[in-house]
Design a protein around this motif. Sequence first.
Motif: not given
Length: 174
Positions: A59-68, A127-131
């Motif tokens: 799940i963490a991977k699906a909440c990450q990107g561009v350093g977020i 966390l609202g930045w998620l896929d």
Amino acid sequence: MNFTEIAQTRQSCRSYDTTLAVEEEKITAILEAARIAPSACNGQPYHFCVCSGEKVQEIAKACQGVGINKFASDAPVMLVISEEPYCKMAAMGAKLKGNDYRSIDIGIAAAYITAEATAQGLGSCILGWLDSDKIQKLCNLEGAVRLVITLGYPKEEKLREKKRKALEELVSRL
Ligand SMILES: Cc1cc2nc3c(=O)[nH]c(=O)nc-3n(C[C@H](O)[C@H](O)[C@H](O)COP(=O)(O)O)c2cc1C
């Protein structure tokens, strides 16, 4: 802790002690707080999926990107909040009044969850930045994922100064 102390102490925790597990009683207390949160027409149009171990990593991977949200991988527990259908009354109200009650309800539940986590001595971060699609599949959820909440013991417990708009900017009185 009274409510004011909880409100002043709660802060987004972005550094977790990976050596400390979260006690099951504390997770239950947090879920119970979410269960009694208010919602439009008491419809509770949400589902809470409790994740730990390998699932957290996915799940963490699906909440990450561009350093977020890099820190999310260190959280011992995650609560995934997904949508459930409205009850009839809330569905009618949402349509007639053009109001997104479900997102409001989920926000209130998240506030209860993070407040109870603080009362239990735990750190949390919304966390609202998620896929949503990815997490939905990972957790076998019917509805869209709106928020993920990380939970765990903070590595560093220093209380940060709260930077907020001044009341004059936020409030009007008529
Ligand atoms: C709807 C919502 C979405 C958020 N998404 C994230 C996120 O994806 N990553 C993150 O680190 N913090 C996220 N936050 C935490 C906010 O950045 C944080 O609450 C705000 O900056 C105030 O800081 P505090 O929580 O430490 O008081 C989110 C908060 C809310 C309410």
